[in-house]
Motif scaffolding. Structure first.
Motif, PDB file in Angstrom:
ATOM      1  N   ASN A   3      41.655  31.100  29.171  1.00 54.50           N
ATOM      2  CA  ASN A   3      40.421  31.828  29.433  1.00 54.50           C
ATOM      3  C   ASN A   3      39.520  31.102  30.430  1.00 54.50           C
ATOM      4  OD1 ASN A   3      39.931  34.421  27.655  1.00 54.50           O
ATOM      5  ND2 ASN A   3      41.089  32.990  26.377  1.00 54.50           N
ATOM      6  N   VAL A   4      39.561  29.771  30.449  1.00 54.36           N
ATOM      7  CA  VAL A   4      38.809  29.019  31.460  1.00 54.36           C
ATOM      8  C   VAL A   4      39.330  29.351  32.850  1.00 54.36           C
ATOM      9  CG1 VAL A   4      38.371  26.723  32.411  1.00 54.36           C
ATOM     10  CG2 VAL A   4      38.119  27.117  29.965  1.00 54.36           C
ATOM     11  N   TYR A   5      40.661  29.287  33.012  1.00 57.60           N
ATOM     12  CA  TYR A   5      41.253  29.596  34.322  1.00 57.60           C
ATOM     13  C   TYR A   5      40.962  31.038  34.731  1.00 57.60           C
ATOM     14  CZ  TYR A   5      43.893  25.254  33.685  1.00 57.60           C
ATOM     15  OH  TYR A   5      44.249  23.947  33.500  1.00 57.60           O
ATOM     16  N   ALA A   6      41.034  31.947  33.741  1.00 56.96           N
ATOM     17  CA  ALA A   6      40.791  33.355  34.037  1.00 56.96           C
ATOM     18  C   ALA A   6      39.347  33.584  34.473  1.00 56.96           C
ATOM     19  CB  ALA A   6      41.124  34.211  32.818  1.00 56.96           C
ATOM     20  N   SER A   7      38.408  32.855  33.851  1.00 62.89           N
ATOM     21  CA  SER A   7      36.986  33.030  34.184  1.00 62.89           C
ATOM     22  C   SER A   7      36.699  32.706  35.633  1.00 62.89           C
ATOM     23  CB  SER A   7      36.122  32.138  33.287  1.00 62.89           C
ATOM     24  OG  SER A   7      36.286  32.468  31.940  1.00 62.89           O
ATOM     25  N   LEU A   8      37.469  31.765  36.181  1.00 59.94           N
ATOM     26  CA  LEU A   8      37.226  31.301  37.543  1.00 59.94           C
ATOM     27  C   LEU A   8      38.205  31.890  38.547  1.00 59.94           C
ATOM     28  CD1 LEU A   8      36.561  27.577  36.583  1.00 59.94           C
ATOM     29  CD2 LEU A   8      34.863  29.311  37.119  1.00 59.94           C
ATOM     30  N   ASP A   9      38.971  32.898  38.123  1.00 55.99           N
ATOM     31  CA  ASP A   9      39.946  33.536  39.006  1.00 55.99           C
ATOM     32  C   ASP A   9      39.271  34.666  39.783  1.00 55.99           C
ATOM     33  OD1 ASP A   9      42.033  34.689  40.290  1.00 55.99           O
ATOM     34  OD2 ASP A   9      43.198  35.176  38.490  1.00 55.99           O
ATOM     35  N   PRO A  10      39.135  34.522  41.101  1.00 59.76           N
ATOM     36  CA  PRO A  10      38.437  35.568  41.875  1.00 59.76           C
ATOM     37  C   PRO A  10      39.224  36.870  41.975  1.00 59.76           C
ATOM     38  CG  PRO A  10      39.376  33.923  43.346  1.00 59.76           C
ATOM     39  CD  PRO A  10      39.586  33.408  41.953  1.00 59.76           C
ATOM     40  N   PHE A  11      40.529  36.824  41.668  1.00 54.09           N
ATOM     41  CA  PHE A  11      41.365  38.012  41.801  1.00 54.09           C
ATOM     42  C   PHE A  11      41.586  38.731  40.472  1.00 54.09           C
ATOM     43  CE2 PHE A  11      42.705  34.938  45.072  1.00 54.09           C
ATOM     44  CZ  PHE A  11      42.350  35.659  46.208  1.00 54.09           C
ATOM     45  N   ASN A  68      38.940  43.941  36.807  1.00 53.34           N
ATOM     46  CA  ASN A  68      37.708  44.199  36.057  1.00 53.34           C
ATOM     47  C   ASN A  68      37.959  44.268  34.555  1.00 53.34           C
ATOM     48  OD1 ASN A  68      36.089  44.259  38.323  1.00 53.34           O
ATOM     49  ND2 ASN A  68      36.300  46.475  38.621  1.00 53.34           N
ATOM     50  N   GLY A  69      39.077  44.891  34.177  1.00 55.70           N
ATOM     51  CA  GLY A  69      39.392  44.989  32.758  1.00 55.70           C
ATOM     52  C   GLY A  69      39.621  43.634  32.126  1.00 55.70           C
ATOM     53  N   ASP A  70      40.393  42.768  32.823  1.00 56.71           N
ATOM     54  CA  ASP A  70      40.645  41.428  32.306  1.00 56.71           C
ATOM     55  C   ASP A  70      39.365  40.598  32.293  1.00 56.71           C
ATOM     56  OD1 ASP A  70      43.301  41.990  31.914  1.00 56.71           O
ATOM     57  OD2 ASP A  70      43.955  41.150  33.841  1.00 56.71           O
ATOM     58  N   ARG A  71      38.520  40.809  33.298  1.00 57.70           N
ATOM     59  CA  ARG A  71      37.260  40.051  33.347  1.00 57.70           C
ATOM     60  C   ARG A  71      36.359  40.412  32.164  1.00 57.70           C
ATOM     61  NH1 ARG A  71      35.814  37.097  37.352  1.00 57.70           N
ATOM     62  NH2 ARG A  71      37.254  38.127  38.785  1.00 57.70           N
ATOM     63  N   ILE A  72      36.330  41.673  31.803  1.00 58.45           N
ATOM     64  CA  ILE A  72      35.538  42.110  30.649  1.00 58.45           C
ATOM     65  C   ILE A  72      36.099  41.501  29.368  1.00 58.45           C
ATOM     66  CG2 ILE A  72      34.940  44.117  29.232  1.00 58.45           C
ATOM     67  CD1 ILE A  72      34.815  45.746  31.840  1.00 58.45           C
TER      68      ILE A  72
END
Length: 534
Positions: free
Chosen positions: A14-22, A25-29
């Motif tokens: 989740n840390v890596y995902a939080s900082l992934d610019p690509f 939107n669904g995953d970011r939520i």
């Protein structure tokens, strides 16, 4: 602490995902919801932060370190009162990170400082009396540790002396206790700064030390500053460190009570007017010449201009008082003002013009004008030339200094208005000598002895003339006198003739008040010019 076993793999993901610019939107939520739910339980958040911290240290992973520190910062900022023995355990863990690292990443260092500052403001000095000794000892472990500790010192001083109502509120009794403890330990801090400034070759450490010093000597007694010898050390770094000039500007801008600190302030300003300072400023001006400077050099030049402003406005205004000795050749300083004024950096001219304006308010202003009138007139002349070309220069700076054309235009309008107001004041003060300058210029032009770009100089002449006549009590006599010189001019160049007509249009309405005889001559001159042009 209660037994909570965080899933490090899930946390890391989740840390890596939080900082992934690509990230979609669904995953970011989904990631946002994960962190929101986790932060609802302080013990789970605490253990998760510590787990990420351990993972980041073992893998030397800055992202995991930052993620762990982010969670721990959330805990201490929002759940401080719920923490018991965990406070001590967490503090030890943070100090271990400060001591052993890794601290290569700036966001990691910044986050670590923010959390430690919460502990310092909450627990020092009563619940953490050994704080200064501990961080001082850690600062000796390496450059990154020292860099972080310097950041702690400067942040602490800013927080204790902050008057920003938006800042985190510290109770008055606590702020007083912190202020007293800080004063009790200031010798230790200054010793650290002294060691860095005298023995370190690291530009990062030197810059951090000077920035920290700027915070402290804004409020420290001037006697302590002078006794420390630190201003002289800073002057020694002027040639290589932008922060050195900034630190001296901070020192020169101190708002001390003039009756209490007058002699000590004079000592500070004498240091700033030392040959070393002026040499560096002159070097920067001469090296950049008439080119457009950018980035760090632009900031450095602005600081040099600010420094000159401090020196001139504070020092020259008292040069003619009996209880002061002149520490530098006044013409040399005026010549340096002229050099800086001619530089394309937009902040330079207002600095020098403001210095002149302050100086001419002095009771002995007439003495200044009579003794240094040529330099004053040269200041006005260069300023007008610069105003004529400022738009061209200013647009080159737009990328560096402004977000948009609109923001630049707003700035430029205010800049020109302020500049013009000061120039009018100076021209009015030095009117007799300005007239001499114009007559000399006209004499060179009419006898073909003028060297340089005549068209450009003539545009400045017209601007100069407009300002002078608009601010002189005897404008009609001045206009008539100059008109007589101007009527002697002859040429065939179209551009010059148009400028010549502009001069006549400025002069004639006022000259006619002084003498009606000029009408015939002016009409004849205009007729000749029209024949040439058409």
């Amino acid at each position: 602490m209660a037994a909570v076993t965080p899933d490090v793999e899930v946390l890391s993901k989740n840390v890596y995902a939080s900082l992934d610019p690509f990230l979609s939107n669904g995953d970011r939520i989904a990631v946002y919801q994960y962190w929101t739910k986790l932060k609802e339980h302080y013990l789970e958040t605490l253990q998760s932060g510590l787990a990420l911290l351990d993972a980041g240290i073992s893998k030397a992973d800055a992202l995991l370190l930052f993620g762990g520190l982010h969670l721990l910062e959330h805990v201490v900022m929002n759940y401080w009162k719920l923490l018991g023995v965990e406070k001590l355990q967490l503090r030890i863990k943070l100090l271990l990170l400060l001591q052993e690292g890794p601290l290569n990443d700036l966001p990691v260092r910044s986050a670590l400082v923010r959390i430690l500052m919460v502990f310092i403001k909450k627990q020092w000095p009563d619940r953490w009396p050994s704080m200064m000794e501990e961080v001082k000892s850690i600062s000796q472990q390496g450059e990154l540790q020292l860099l972080t500790v310097l950041n702690i010192f400067s942040t602490l001083y800013q927080d204790v002396n902050s008057t920003d109502v938006q800042d985190e509120k510290i109770p008055k009794f606590k702020k007083k206790a912190l202020s007293i403890a800080l004063k009790d330990n200031v010798d230790m801090i200054w010793a650290t700064l002294h060691d860095v400034l005298t023995s370190s070759s690291s530009s990062f450490l030197l810059s951090a030390a000077m920035e920290t010093l700027s915070c402290y000597w804004l409020h420290m007694p001037l006697s302590s500053i002078l006794q420390s010898g630190l201003p002289q050390i800073i002057i020694g770094h002027l040639a290589t460190q932008n922060k050195a000039v900034e630190a001296l500007v901070v020192l020169a801008n101190r708002k001390d009570d003039i009756n209490t600190y007058r002699n000590k302030r004079y000592q500070v300003l004498t240091l700033l007017i030392s040959a070393d300072v002026l040499t560096v400023v002159s070097r920067v001006v001469s090296q950049t010449g008439q080119t457009v400077v950018q980035g760090e050099l632009l900031n450095f030049l602005k600081c040099c201009c600010d420094l000159i402003g401090c020196i001139v406005t504070e020092q020259l205004a008292v040069l003619w008082q009996e209880d002061f000795q002149v520490p530098i050749s006044t013409p040399d300083l005026f010549q340096l003002m002229i050099s800086i004024l001619a530089h394309p950096c937009q902040s330079a001219s207002l600095c020098v013009l403001g210095a002149w304006k302050t100086l001419l308010k002095h009771p002995l202003a007439s003495h200044v004008i009579s003794q240094y009138h040529q330099l004053l007139v040269e200041t006005i002349w260069i300023t007008i030339q610069k105003m004529d070309s400022a738009a061209h220069i200013g647009y080159k700076y737009r990328v560096e200094e402004f977000d948009s054309a609109e923001s630049y235009d707003d700035f430029f309008t205010g800049y020109r208005s302020t500049q013009l107001a000061i120039v009018k004041h100076l021209a009015n003060q030095a009117a007799p000598f300005v007239i001499q300058q114009l007559e000399q210029w006209l004499a060179e032009v009419t006898t073909n002895n003028f060297s340089g770009n005549l068209a450009s100089s003539w545009e400045s002449f017209n601007h100069f003339l407009s300002i002078l006549l608009a601010n002189s009590s005897n404008a009609s006599e001045i206009a008539y006198k100059i008109l007589l010189h101007l009527l002697q001019f002859n040429c065939q160049d179209t551009k010059l003739l148009l400028l010549y007509l502009k001069s006549l249009s400025i002069l004639y309405p006022r000259a006619a008040v002084a003498s009606s005889d000029c009408l015939v001559v002016v009409v004849e001159k205009v007729a000749v010019i029209i024949c040439i042009l058409f």
